[in-house]
Design an enzyme around this catalytic site. Structure first.
Site, mmCIF file in Angstrom:
data_model
loop_
_atom_site.group_PDB
_atom_site.id
_atom_site.type_symbol
_atom_site.label_atom_id
_atom_site.label_comp_id
_atom_site.label_asym_id
_atom_site.label_seq_id
_atom_site.Cartn_x
_atom_site.Cartn_y
_atom_site.Cartn_z
ATOM 1 N N ASP A 171 0.823 -1.205 0.000
ATOM 2 C CA ASP A 171 0.000 0.000 0.000
ATOM 3 C C ASP A 171 0.863 1.264 0.000
ATOM 4 O O ASP A 171 1.925 1.309 0.610
ATOM 5 C CB ASP A 171 -0.889 -0.021 1.247
ATOM 6 C CG ASP A 171 -1.813 1.171 1.339
ATOM 7 O OD1 ASP A 171 -2.657 1.330 0.439
ATOM 8 O OD2 ASP A 171 -1.688 1.948 2.304
ATOM 9 N N GLU B 241 1.055 -0.483 -5.139
ATOM 10 C CA GLU B 241 0.089 0.592 -5.380
ATOM 11 C C GLU B 241 0.913 1.878 -5.492
ATOM 12 O O GLU B 241 1.273 2.483 -4.486
ATOM 13 C CB GLU B 241 -0.923 0.696 -4.242
ATOM 14 C CG GLU B 241 -2.025 1.695 -4.559
ATOM 15 C CD GLU B 241 -2.495 2.496 -3.357
ATOM 16 O OE1 GLU B 241 -3.464 3.246 -3.509
ATOM 17 O OE2 GLU B 241 -1.885 2.399 -2.287
#
Length: 734
Positions: free
Chosen positions: A414, A467
């Site tokens: 993330d 990401e």
């Protein structure tokens, strides 16, 4: 004796940093070098005797040598070893029996301590934390924690009435590790570390950073778990994974938030357990044709509203849904059903909760003291200090533990962009340039490279997904050619452009054709995943269906066309839960999906369409084998903006194996539409999003069309086709 009295006072005052020099067995002292002495701090005891080991059954009485509970036995003779026990009668007359923690040697070797200091102890999760084990013939738990700036560290819990004086730990030297084996402790014990800082402040409690389990929020203690007993049955999957090339395989990923996929309304809208999820989610994903489940973070976290991205337990599956063994069984069940398991993992920041990593030993141990480096203004959280070897080792160990202990197939890392840039979400003057004066976080870059290198080296076949929303070069390229080493990268540009385009009224789309074609300019610069994630259906962004323009029929048709383009486009696929049934509401983490919508034909039709798309995608090598090279894709016509049509074909490794994709992105049918094709023969209609089975108007091509020997669109042949309104149609030459 005055020296000992002073040590006793330090012990009962909980400021003794070297408890093993006072407690446990000792031979000799300043008065008699042949004496054997055993000391224990047992403040609850009224009477204590030492029960020698198997070879000597004569109890040895202990006398009180400090009024707060220090007991001692002395004799002239042979040492007892480590198998002696204390028999204790407390002030209520209750008797108990236990081994002496201070009779046991440390378990962590000096070599492992050296590796930890270098940041190269890649199985630290088997050494630090709470390890259930047999040590010197006795069952117990070995505790170890990194707190280099602490004055004293103790293990506390229900077993010692949360008294930090009872089980102070042994300092293992300058590396900052504290260690203590507590015998006779069982699986399920609740504990924390009590830390006395150097600055004179009062001691405070911290959860174990390496804990394998934690209490259910709002409780915050760690829980001892023995992870050794689970018998895995996914050997076939794990063996095949090592030699499988993910770049050439069909990857259709179903993103799931376990707490809100489905709940039990009859029982207060409670969560499903890991076991119930295995019984319900796995068959559903299998039926829908998805190849992988991507779990939003299951790392332990205190606040439901963080969705798991503000983690406090980097090694612990959240207790919301069950135990670590039950999570193992869930992953095992997925693998036995032929479904891979990915997990979101958040090494970019951590919350400031007092039981967590923040200010862990009285200092900024895991982050930076300077808020320009250590504080994340966008998420009100702390940023890891990637330049510290022990912190990098902690994060790499977290990643490796999920692969090793839980057989996770990949991590979606993330917020990588926030890690790469020192000025991320900061204004001028709020950040510190790197040593070259740039905005790149050089330490984070090196951490990501090491993370990806070690993860692939230790667990061949796993994937690492970034990401990352910027144009940082080489995110999904190997480290040995200068890349960051990820397997895949989310294609955020494609996602934004595509959703912007499909949100437009079709009357304006002719002016924005570039939004759905520009992605092919850079489609092969990275190994992309096409994500329609949870982030696109929250915070006022509307659900995917609600983003679509027009009346209800057009909204459903638009969404089917969007999915058709997504499944035809190069790149692996990812769809957030609920998007496959046409959820009208935005996603709510505190509620179940709108499963009642499946009572209505259009929602059932959309669900059926997504399942058929997945089956088509998996069965046609042309749609997935060559995702990351121009040889797998060719435009037929991208310039027909007046009609808002797109035509292209995908090609497998076998160049004769192709699938043709045609899209009509207006509500006007395109009949007798001439499309160039690369070969002659019959073109069978594989899938038509306008089928009445999916809720469409059932316009189509009667099963297929015959190619004509008429060059068109730069192709040697052409076909006359019908592209229904707001539809995607797939053809294959036979």
């Amino acid at each position: 004796m005055p020296i000992l009295s002073n040590r006793f006072q330090r012990l009962v005052s909980a400021i003794e940093w070297d408890p093993f020099s006072v407690l446990g067995p000792h031979q000799g002292d300043s008065t008699n070098s042949s004496d054997i002495c055993i000391r224990a701090f047992l403040p609850e005891a009224a009477e204590v005797v030492v029960l020698p080991g198997k070879n000597d059954s004569t109890p040895i009485p202990m006398k009180l040598v400090h009024p707060d509970g220090v007991f001692e036995s002395r004799w002239n003779g042979h040492p007892l070893g480590t198998d002696y026990q204390f028999r204790i009668v407390d002030r209520q007359g209750k008797a108990s029996q236990r081994h002496d923690p201070y009779a046991f040697s440390p378990l962590i070797s000096d070599f492992d301590l050296h590796l930890f200091g270098e940041g190269k102890l890649y199985k630290a999760y088997e050494q630090l934390g709470a390890q259930v084990c047999i040590h010197q013939g006795v069952q117990g738990v070995n505790f170890a924690v990194w707190a280099p700036n602490a004055k004293r560290v103790s293990v506390v819990g229900d077993f010692n009435e949360w008294d930090g004086r009872r089980h102070p730990m042994r300092s293992r030297g300058g590396g900052g590790i504290w260690e203590l084996f507590i015998p006779d402790m069982n699986d399920g014990a609740v504990y924390k570390f009590e830390i006395l800082p150097q600055n004179g402040d009062a001691p405070f409690l911290k959860a174990d950073p390496y804990a394998s389990s934690a209490e259910l929020r709002p409780k915050t203690a760690s829980v001892v778990r023995d992870l050794s007993g689970y018998e895995w049955r996914d050997g076939e999957w794990m063996t095949a994974r090592q030699t499988c090339d993910p770049l050439t395989q069909p990857w259709s990923i179903y993103e799931v938030h376990l707490g809100s996929w489905k709940r039990v309304p009859e029982e207060g809208s409670r969560w499903l357990t890991y076991g119930e999820l295995a019984q319900n989610l796995i068959p559903y994903v299998k039926e829908m044709g998805f190849t992988h489940i991507e779990l939003m973070p299951v790392t332990e976290h205190p606040f439901d509203g963080s969705w798991g991205y503000q983690a406090t337990g980097y090694f612990a599956p959240t207790s919301r849904f069950g135990t670590p063994a039950e999570f193992m069984a869930f992953v095992d069940g997925c693998h036995q059903a032929g479904i891979g398991v990915l997990m979101d993992w958040a090494p970019a920041h951590f919350p400031e909760d007092p039981h967590g990593l923040a200010w862990f030993d009285g200092t900024n141990l895991y982050d930076h003291s300077d808020p320009r480096l250590g504080f994340h203004p966008e998420w009100n959280s702390r940023i890891f200090n990637y330049g510290r070897t022990e912190v990098r080792n902690f994060l790499i160990n977290s990643a490796l533990s999920w692969f090793d202990r839980y057989h996770i197939d990949g991590l979606r890392v993330d917020a990588v962009a926030s890690m790469l840039y020192l000025d991320y979400a900061r204004k001028s003057g709020e950040w510190i340039p790197n040593k070259f004066g740039g905005r790149e976080n050089l330490e984070a870059v090196e951490f990501l490279k090491e993370l990806n290198t070690v993860a692939h080296q230790e667990h061949p076949g796993i994937v690492m997904i970034a990401e990352e929303s910027t144009a940082w070069p080489g995110v999904s390229r190997p480290t040995y050619v200068g890349g960051l080493g990820f397997t895949f990268k989310w294609n955020m540009g494609w996602m934004h452009d595509t959703l912007d385009y499909f949100s437009l009224d079709p009357i304006y789309r002719r002016y924005h054709q570039h939004n759905v074609t520009f992605g092919l300019v850079y489609a092969f610069t990275e190994n992309f995943v096409l994500p329609l994630s949870h982030d696109e259906v929250v915070h006022g962004k509307k659900s995917l269906l609600d983003k679509m323009p027009g009346d209800d029929w057009q909204r459903f048709a638009n969404l089917r066309a969007l999915y058709g383009h997504m499944w035809g486009h190069p790149g692996k696929k990812m769809l957030f839960m609920g998007c496959e049934i046409g959820q009208w509401w935005e996603w709510n983490h505190d509620d179940s999906l709108q499963w009642h919508l499946l009572e209505y034909d259009r929602h059932r039709g959309l669900q059926r369409y997504v399942a058929d798309l997945n089956r088509l995608y998996a069965s046609q090598p042309a749609l997935h084998q060559v995702d990351y090279d121009w040889t797998g894709f060719q435009w037929i016509d991208l310039h027909d903006s007046d009609n808002s049509t797109l035509t292209y074909f995908r090609r497998a490794k076998d160049p004769s194996d192709i699938v043709v994709c045609s899209l009509n992105l207006t509500p006007v049918p395109r009949e007798a539409y001439r499309m160039g094709v690369p070969t002659g023969g019959y073109y069978r209609e594989l899938l038509n999003s306008d089928s009445e089975a999916y809720g469409g108007s059932n316009m189509g091509n009667g099963g297929g069309v015959q190619a004509e020997d008429m060059p068109w669109h730069g192709q040697p042949f052409s076909v006359l086709i019908t592209i229904p309104p707001l539809a995607a149609v797939f053809f294959k030459p036979e």
